[in-house]
Design a protein around this motif. Structure first.
Motif, PDB file in Angstrom:
ATOM      1  N   GLY A 339       0.814  -1.210   0.000  1.00 25.19           N
ATOM      2  CA  GLY A 339       0.000   0.000   0.000  1.00 25.19           C
ATOM      3  C   GLY A 339       0.850   1.262   0.000  1.00 25.19           C
ATOM      4  O   GLY A 339       0.558   2.224  -0.724  1.00 25.19           O
ATOM      5  N   LEU A 340       1.931   1.257   0.804  1.00 26.30           N
ATOM      6  CA  LEU A 340       2.821   2.414   0.850  1.00 26.30           C
ATOM      7  C   LEU A 340       3.501   2.635  -0.503  1.00 26.30           C
ATOM      8  O   LEU A 340       3.650   3.770  -0.964  1.00 26.30           O
ATOM      9  N   ILE A 341       3.897   1.527  -1.148  1.00 25.74           N
ATOM     10  CA  ILE A 341       4.525   1.637  -2.473  1.00 25.74           C
ATOM     11  C   ILE A 341       3.535   2.228  -3.469  1.00 25.74           C
ATOM     12  O   ILE A 341       3.880   3.111  -4.278  1.00 25.74           O
ATOM     13  N   ALA A 342       2.290   1.745  -3.425  1.00 24.26           N
ATOM     14  CA  ALA A 342       1.280   2.242  -4.361  1.00 24.26           C
ATOM     15  C   ALA A 342       1.010   3.731  -4.139  1.00 24.26           C
ATOM     16  O   ALA A 342       0.897   4.507  -5.094  1.00 24.26           O
ATOM     17  N   VAL A 343       0.919   4.138  -2.870  1.00 22.84           N
ATOM     18  CA  VAL A 343       0.676   5.551  -2.557  1.00 22.84           C
ATOM     19  C   VAL A 343       1.840   6.412  -3.025  1.00 22.84           C
ATOM     20  O   VAL A 343       1.651   7.486  -3.624  1.00 22.84           O
ATOM     21  N   ALA A 344       3.084   5.953  -2.756  1.00 22.04           N
ATOM     22  CA  ALA A 344       4.266   6.715  -3.184  1.00 22.04           C
ATOM     23  C   ALA A 344       4.332   6.818  -4.703  1.00 22.04           C
ATOM     24  O   ALA A 344       4.664   7.876  -5.250  1.00 22.04           O
ATOM     25  N   SER A 345       3.995   5.723  -5.404  1.00 25.28           N
ATOM     26  CA  SER A 345       4.010   5.752  -6.870  1.00 25.28           C
ATOM     27  C   SER A 345       2.957   6.714  -7.401  1.00 25.28           C
ATOM     28  O   SER A 345       3.214   7.477  -8.347  1.00 25.28           O
ATOM     29  N   ALA A 346       1.757   6.672  -6.805  1.00 22.52           N
ATOM     30  CA  ALA A 346       0.695   7.574  -7.243  1.00 22.52           C
ATOM     31  C   ALA A 346       1.077   9.032  -6.995  1.00 22.52           C
ATOM     32  O   ALA A 346       0.820   9.906  -7.832  1.00 22.52           O
ATOM     33  N   TRP A 347       1.713   9.282  -5.858  1.00 24.62           N
ATOM     34  CA  TRP A 347       2.140  10.656  -5.541  1.00 24.62           C
ATOM     35  C   TRP A 347       3.208  11.137  -6.528  1.00 24.62           C
ATOM     36  O   TRP A 347       3.144  12.262  -7.026  1.00 24.62           O
ATOM     37  N   ALA A 348       4.183  10.256  -6.849  1.00 25.75           N
ATOM     38  CA  ALA A 348       5.224  10.626  -7.802  1.00 25.75           C
ATOM     39  C   ALA A 348       4.631  10.887  -9.190  1.00 25.75           C
ATOM     40  O   ALA A 348       5.028  11.823  -9.888  1.00 25.75           O
TER      41      ALA A 348
END
Length: 577
Positions: A339-348
């Motif tokens: 989930g953290l990876i997905a959120v960071a990717s979406a933010w980037a």
């Protein structure tokens, strides 16, 4: 027993330096002088570069070569430190691997001009008005062409270690720190040495871009062979290009004899086999340092510190809870991590598109994706050709240590030969004969990256256990059966490592291969590399970002769909031991 009459003579001989000591002392003093010179020339003001402009006078080439060597040695040192940190974390931590390996795929494919676009200003602001800022920008650019294949090599070695060696470390109750220095590093050493050699040679491919930096309105020219080549190409001075090639060959022979030949001979003792190899590689430099007493005296404290460090037994972190609870907790942490990876990717992604939308319309994205597909097709075709050509050659060389010693400097020179120097020949031939630039510029993409396949296959064949070769001879396995049942499975993990780095390097090289120039004549072929190159020259940073995002997407998907399954196949089916 020494006769009393000859005892004073024996004592004098044991105390007085011999010719080995004198030679070693001269080399040590030379190394000290080299680094003192490097510190002096990097601590001057940036205005000193304008006071002594670059010249094509060949008498300046020794000093330019010295400056280039210092930058490449600094970059290779940083690459080794990066490898020893990044690869173990990616290989040993499943959750870290989910992020670090795709990130490595992206990093090796991002064009070096993409790095320069955003790092030159950073380093210049870090050391305002100082040459060291520009030097660090150049070293970082060279680092980005060296570190990734070294990291992939060590990662592959750590993932494909023989199971009996892993069981031995558990039997001796080695800690994670001790296992790293006693198993992981020694087992990875043969492949790592060859990939370090490839990194040093591959760094030459982009040394022109790193020493003659032009990003938008910012232009910095550092003295070096790369900037010398760039100026010679700009002024269409064929003789100066020839001088640069001679200087490059001299430098490659120098560090081959002083650094890589000793490393290859030293790393041979880490080969995994139960029988002795036929012919061990040799090095006069390694013999010199083994026989010279002065080197033993100088390295004794370092050896003592090294033994102290790699025998440390660091305390293990405590584990809490029952096994079932820890399994449940582990799954929960996995989902949280994803989930953290997905959120960071979406933010980037949001930040990137927000940066680009002011100057780029949505209609341009399909065009850039089409350019990426064209470059992908070129990469696939060129990789297939390089595999068919260089895998048999690499096996043939790697299985013959004496031949490997002779071919080593030639292979390094061919790998180091910058494609930029070949551009004039291609441009002149294409224009003179009216050839299709879309086809005939493509080989420039693989010209500097095909050597990753060759060097890794040589490393795999060199490390192939002698007992397996003897077993194949005993069972009379030859011909195509020997290729498909013996040697190809044995070198397969090494080939995949070389193919991944060659593939990423080809994407990286497209930025200079799809736009070739000679004087006022410039040839451009449609593709993602030419799109990024033109945007960088124009200082159009939003389009640079868009091109890099599309390139990273293509590379990540291709690696996930092709190379990663091959990696997994090699680990599960083609593992020695």
């Amino acid at each position: 027993m020494i006769h009393p009459k000859f005892a004073p003579l024996a004592i004098r001989r044991s105390i007085l330096p011999n010719h080995w000591d004198l030679m070693a002392l001269l080399l040590i003093i030379g190394a000290i002088v080299l680094f003192v010179y490097g510190e002096r020339v990097t601590s001057v003001p940036l205005s000193a570069l304008d006071a002594a402009p670059l010249s094509l006078d060949p008498s300046n080439l020794p000093i330019y070569a010295l400056r280039t060597i210092l930058r490449m040695l600094a970059a290779i040192a940083f690459s080794l430190i990066f490898t020893f940190i990044y690869a173990p974390v990616a290989a040993k931590s499943r959750r870290a691997e989910m992020v670090l390996v795709p990130a490595l795929d992206i990093l090796q494919s991002v064009p070096i001009l993409g790095f320069l676009t955003f790092t030159v200003t950073f380093f210049l602001n870090l050391f305002p008005g100082q040459v060291i800022g520009a030097e660090l920008a150049s070293v970082f650019a060279i680092f980005t062409s060296q570190a990734w294949n070294m990291t992939f090599s060590m990662y592959q070695s750590m993932r494909s270690q023989p199971k009996d060696l892993e069981e031995a470390t558990r039997s001796f109750q080695l800690s994670g720190w001790q296992r790293f220095w006693r198993l992981d590093v020694p087992f990875a050493m043969p492949g790592l040495v060859w990939n370090t050699m490839m990194s040093m040679s591959g760094g030459w491919f982009f040394v022109v871009a790193s020493e003659a930096i032009t990003v938008g309105n910012t232009t910095i020219t550092l003295p070096g062979i790369g900037s010398y080549v760039a100026l010679a190409i700009k002024e269409q001075n064929i003789l100066a290009v020839f001088y640069a090639v001679i200087a490059m060959l001299a430098v490659i022979l120098l560090y081959d004899q002083l650094m890589f030949r000793p490393l290859v001979a030293w790393a041979d003792k880490f080969r995994f086999e139960t029988t002795t190899s036929g012919v061990a590689p040799s090095s006069w430099m390694l013999d010199l340092f083994r026989k010279a007493r002065v080197t033993r005296m100088l390295t004794a404290p370092l050896q003592w510190i090294g033994r102290l460090v790699w025998t440390l037994r660091l305390p293990k972190l405590p584990r809490f809870g029952s096994k079932s609870a820890s399994t449940t907790t582990s799954r929960a942490i996995d989902w949280l991590w994803i989930g953290l990876i997905a959120v960071a990717s979406a933010w980037a992604a949001y930040i990137s598109f927000d940066y680009m939308r002011a100057s780029i319309g949505w209609s341009e994205i399909p065009t850039v994706v089409l350019y990426g597909s064209i470059t992908l097709l070129r990469v696939i075709v060129l990789m297939a050709i390089a595999t068919v050509v260089w895998v048999p050659v690499g096996v043939w060389i790697g299985l013959r240590p004496k031949l490997s010693e002779k071919v080593q400097p030639l292979a390094q020179f061919l790998a180091a030969f910058p494609a930029n120097i070949a551009f004039p020949v291609f441009v002149v031939v294409i224009v003179h004969f009216g050839l299709n630039a879309d086809i005939w510029l493509s080989p420039l993409m693989i010209l500097g990256t095909q050597w990753y396949i060759l060097f890794n296959v040589i490393a795999g064949a060199s490390a192939f256990p002698s007992d397996l070769k003897e077993a194949a001879r005993s069972f009379h396995i030859s011909g195509w059966r020997w290729w498909f049942k013996v040697i190809l499975p044995g070198i397969f993990p090494y080939y995949v490592t070389g193919a991944i780095t060659a593939s990423g390097g080809s994407w990286n090289a497209s930025i200079v291969a799809e736009v070739a120039s000679w004087g006022d004549t410039q040839l451009t072929t449609p593709g993602l590399g030419s799109y990024i190159a033109n945007a960088t020259t124009a200082g159009d940073f939003p389009r640079v970002v868009l091109g890099i995002i599309v390139m990273c997407t293509f590379v990540t998907l291709f690696n996930r769909l092709v190379w990663r399954p091959l990696y997994a196949y090699g680990e599960s089916r083609l593992r020695l031991g």
